[in-house]
Design a protein around this motif. Structure first.
Motif, mmCIF file in Angstrom:
data_model
loop_
_atom_site.group_PDB
_atom_site.id
_atom_site.type_symbol
_atom_site.label_atom_id
_atom_site.label_comp_id
_atom_site.label_asym_id
_atom_site.label_seq_id
_atom_site.Cartn_x
_atom_site.Cartn_y
_atom_site.Cartn_z
ATOM 1 N N VAL A 126 0.844 -1.193 0.000
ATOM 2 C CA VAL A 126 0.000 0.000 0.000
ATOM 3 C C VAL A 126 0.877 1.240 0.000
ATOM 4 C CG1 VAL A 126 -1.905 1.228 1.100
ATOM 5 C CG2 VAL A 126 -1.716 -1.256 1.353
ATOM 6 N N GLU A 127 0.605 2.126 -0.930
ATOM 7 C CA GLU A 127 1.288 3.414 -0.985
ATOM 8 C C GLU A 127 0.409 4.430 -0.263
ATOM 9 O OE1 GLU A 127 3.423 4.522 -4.690
ATOM 10 O OE2 GLU A 127 2.089 6.260 -4.681
ATOM 11 N N ILE A 128 0.915 4.995 0.829
ATOM 12 C CA ILE A 128 0.095 5.842 1.695
ATOM 13 C C ILE A 128 0.211 7.312 1.285
ATOM 14 C CG2 ILE A 128 -0.428 6.509 4.064
ATOM 15 C CD1 ILE A 128 -0.801 3.547 3.566
ATOM 16 N N HIS A 129 -0.922 7.863 0.818
ATOM 17 C CA HIS A 129 -1.002 9.295 0.534
ATOM 18 C C HIS A 129 -1.892 9.996 1.560
ATOM 19 C CE1 HIS A 129 1.047 9.357 -3.415
ATOM 20 N NE2 HIS A 129 0.642 8.110 -3.460
ATOM 21 N N LYS A 287 -4.364 24.953 8.332
ATOM 22 C CA LYS A 287 -5.644 24.762 9.013
ATOM 23 C C LYS A 287 -6.195 23.340 8.869
ATOM 24 C CE LYS A 287 -7.059 29.579 8.343
ATOM 25 N NZ LYS A 287 -8.073 30.477 7.716
ATOM 26 N N ILE A 288 -5.702 22.601 7.858
ATOM 27 C CA ILE A 288 -6.252 21.282 7.553
ATOM 28 C C ILE A 288 -5.123 20.258 7.562
ATOM 29 C CG2 ILE A 288 -7.515 19.909 5.841
ATOM 30 C CD1 ILE A 288 -8.765 22.549 4.864
ATOM 31 N N ASP A 289 -5.307 19.139 8.278
ATOM 32 C CA ASP A 289 -4.248 18.151 8.447
ATOM 33 C C ASP A 289 -3.740 17.590 7.122
ATOM 34 O OD1 ASP A 289 -4.245 18.492 11.141
ATOM 35 O OD2 ASP A 289 -5.276 16.613 11.626
ATOM 36 N N ALA A 290 -4.648 17.388 6.146
ATOM 37 C CA ALA A 290 -4.228 16.838 4.852
ATOM 38 C C ALA A 290 -3.162 17.712 4.212
ATOM 39 C CB ALA A 290 -5.433 16.708 3.923
ATOM 40 N N SER A 291 -3.267 19.024 4.436
ATOM 41 C CA SER A 291 -2.309 19.972 3.876
ATOM 42 C C SER A 291 -1.088 20.141 4.764
ATOM 43 C CB SER A 291 -2.990 21.331 3.671
ATOM 44 O OG SER A 291 -2.110 22.276 3.132
ATOM 45 N N LYS A 292 -1.309 20.087 6.065
ATOM 46 C CA LYS A 292 -0.238 20.364 7.024
ATOM 47 C C LYS A 292 0.688 19.170 7.235
ATOM 48 C CE LYS A 292 0.335 22.337 11.678
ATOM 49 N NZ LYS A 292 -0.393 22.790 12.893
ATOM 50 N N TYR A 293 0.130 17.963 7.254
ATOM 51 C CA TYR A 293 0.909 16.785 7.621
ATOM 52 C C TYR A 293 1.016 15.712 6.529
ATOM 53 C CZ TYR A 293 0.209 18.546 12.388
ATOM 54 O OH TYR A 293 0.189 19.332 13.524
ATOM 55 N N GLU A 294 -0.078 15.468 5.813
ATOM 56 C CA GLU A 294 -0.153 14.264 4.994
ATOM 57 C C GLU A 294 0.461 14.406 3.603
ATOM 58 O OE1 GLU A 294 -4.082 12.580 4.951
ATOM 59 O OE2 GLU A 294 -4.457 13.118 7.036
ATOM 60 N N THR A 295 0.510 15.614 3.072
ATOM 61 C CA THR A 295 0.878 15.779 1.670
ATOM 62 C C THR A 295 2.375 15.615 1.418
ATOM 63 O OG1 THR A 295 0.639 17.221 -0.252
ATOM 64 C CG2 THR A 295 1.185 18.286 1.828
ATOM 65 N N SER A 296 2.685 15.149 0.231
ATOM 66 C CA SER A 296 4.041 15.192 -0.329
ATOM 67 C C SER A 296 3.827 15.779 -1.718
ATOM 68 C CB SER A 296 4.651 13.788 -0.413
ATOM 69 O OG SER A 296 5.885 13.816 -1.099
ATOM 70 N N PRO A 297 3.805 17.114 -1.829
ATOM 71 C CA PRO A 297 3.207 17.788 -2.989
ATOM 72 C C PRO A 297 3.939 17.601 -4.317
ATOM 73 C CG PRO A 297 4.295 19.368 -1.556
ATOM 74 C CD PRO A 297 4.324 18.048 -0.835
ATOM 75 N N VAL A 298 3.287 16.869 -5.211
ATOM 76 C CA VAL A 298 3.806 16.668 -6.562
ATOM 77 C C VAL A 298 4.007 18.019 -7.250
ATOM 78 C CG1 VAL A 298 3.243 15.746 -8.846
ATOM 79 C CG2 VAL A 298 2.802 14.375 -6.807
ATOM 80 N N LYS A 299 3.091 18.944 -6.976
ATOM 81 C CA LYS A 299 3.171 20.259 -7.627
ATOM 82 C C LYS A 299 4.472 20.976 -7.298
ATOM 83 C CE LYS A 299 0.240 20.888 -9.594
ATOM 84 N NZ LYS A 299 0.039 20.401 -10.984
ATOM 85 N N LEU A 300 4.965 20.833 -6.090
ATOM 86 C CA LEU A 300 6.230 21.458 -5.717
ATOM 87 C C LEU A 300 7.366 20.946 -6.595
ATOM 88 C CD1 LEU A 300 8.035 23.169 -3.854
ATOM 89 C CD2 LEU A 300 8.128 21.197 -2.297
#
Length: 307
Positions: A126-129, A287-300
């Motif tokens: 499982v790849e965790i996003h 303000k949102i955990d998905a943005s603060k902790y979970e992401t590894s932003p492809v866009k960056l």
């Protein structure tokens, strides 16, 4: 050896995970594996007849198989339609699993997609996003503990999963998201890029490329755009039809002259948009955990590769 990637996403799709999944499958195939992408056969009228490989500029070195799925998300509330879609896809996966070689490897990025499969085999990764813990915690627990291994896109999630589910750290590989740098590092000057897109040459262009979800922080960028000097324009490229429509309503009220909502553009054109800009923005919110902790932003990584 056969590797089967499983996903409930639509293919093709403008959403970020769609090209990322197809690129992953292609790279596995280049390593000498027989690869199949199993995806939900979902309603996708915007892309009727569109070749997923051509749309995402992916080498056709693996197979794409569509699984029977009841997709009524357009007619029923998400809380009813989404579980029904995932459940019927899970059943289809089990029926197809029975006909596969016993040593096949299964791969997924969403624990919900392989819940039933976890009762038949442990030969999956499982790849965790994202966690999806709010209403599917029991699914996470079952799938993550039974998995042969986990691929986690940042260290925060790796630590969190280890502590929450008692999974040994050595069972989890930290692997950030990535992009094909060559696709974005194009030999095109800014002036040429602007001319091809018919963009003004006498303005400073600020660009956000991506979805218009609230956790992306785009509302903050929209509000900020109204405070910029006259010679600045902020372009928003991307989004679903519904999100684009809603965001345009906000733009009309908040920043009618400085913000420009472009809408979706082909993945092939995105390197040109990035080359045309003076500033590329990734406005993630705390303000949102998905943005603060979970992401590894492809866009960056796309921004960086674009130069």
């Amino acid at each position: 050896m056969k590797l089967i990637y499983i996903s409930h996403w639509r293919f093709p799709s403008e959403k970020t995970m769609s090209p990322l999944i197809m690129r992953t499958c292609s790279e596995f195939a280049k390593q000498g594996m027989e690869v199949e992408l199993w995806c939900a056969d979902r309603n996708n009228p915007s892309y009727q007849g569109v070749d997923s490989f051509v749309f995402h500029t992916i080498e056709k070195n693996f197979s794409l198989r569509k699984l029977f799925t009841i997709d009524i998300l357009r007619w029923l509330p998400h809380r009813i339609a989404f579980p029904l879609m995932v459940l019927t896809m899970n059943v289809s996966i089990v029926f197809r699993f029975i006909r596969q070689p016993r040593n096949s490897i299964y791969y997924a990025h969403d624990t919900r997609d392989i819940f039933l499969l976890s009762f038949f085999t442990k030969n999956y990764f499982v790849e965790i996003h994202d966690f999806y813990e709010s209403s599917f915690r029991f699914v996470n627990k079952r799938v993550l503990i039974q998995a042969a291994g986990l691929i986690v896109t940042n260290e925060y999630k790796r630590t969190h999963i280890g502590e929450t589910y008692g999974i040994p750290m050595e069972k989890m590989l930290h692997q950030p998201n990535a992009v094909d740098a060559g696709q974005f590092s194009i030999p095109m000057a800014q002036k040429e890029a602007r001319a091809s897109l018919k963009l003004p040459t006498d303005k400073k262009i600020v660009l956000y490329a991506g979805h218009l979800f609230d956790w992306k922080g785009v509302d903050t960028l929209l509000e900020t755009s109204a405070l910029l000097p006259e010679n600045f324009l902020v372009y928003f490229v991307g989004g679903t039809d519904e999100d684009i429509e809603n965001f345009r309503k906000k733009q009309t009220k908040i920043s009618p002259t400085h913000a420009i909502i472009v809408g979706r553009r082909s993945h092939v054109d995105m390197p040109i948009w990035m080359r045309a800009a003076d500033i590329l923005v990734l406005p993630n919110t705390g303000k949102i955990d998905a943005s603060k902790y979970e992401t590894s932003p492809v866009k960056l990584f796309e921004y960086m590769a674009s130069g």
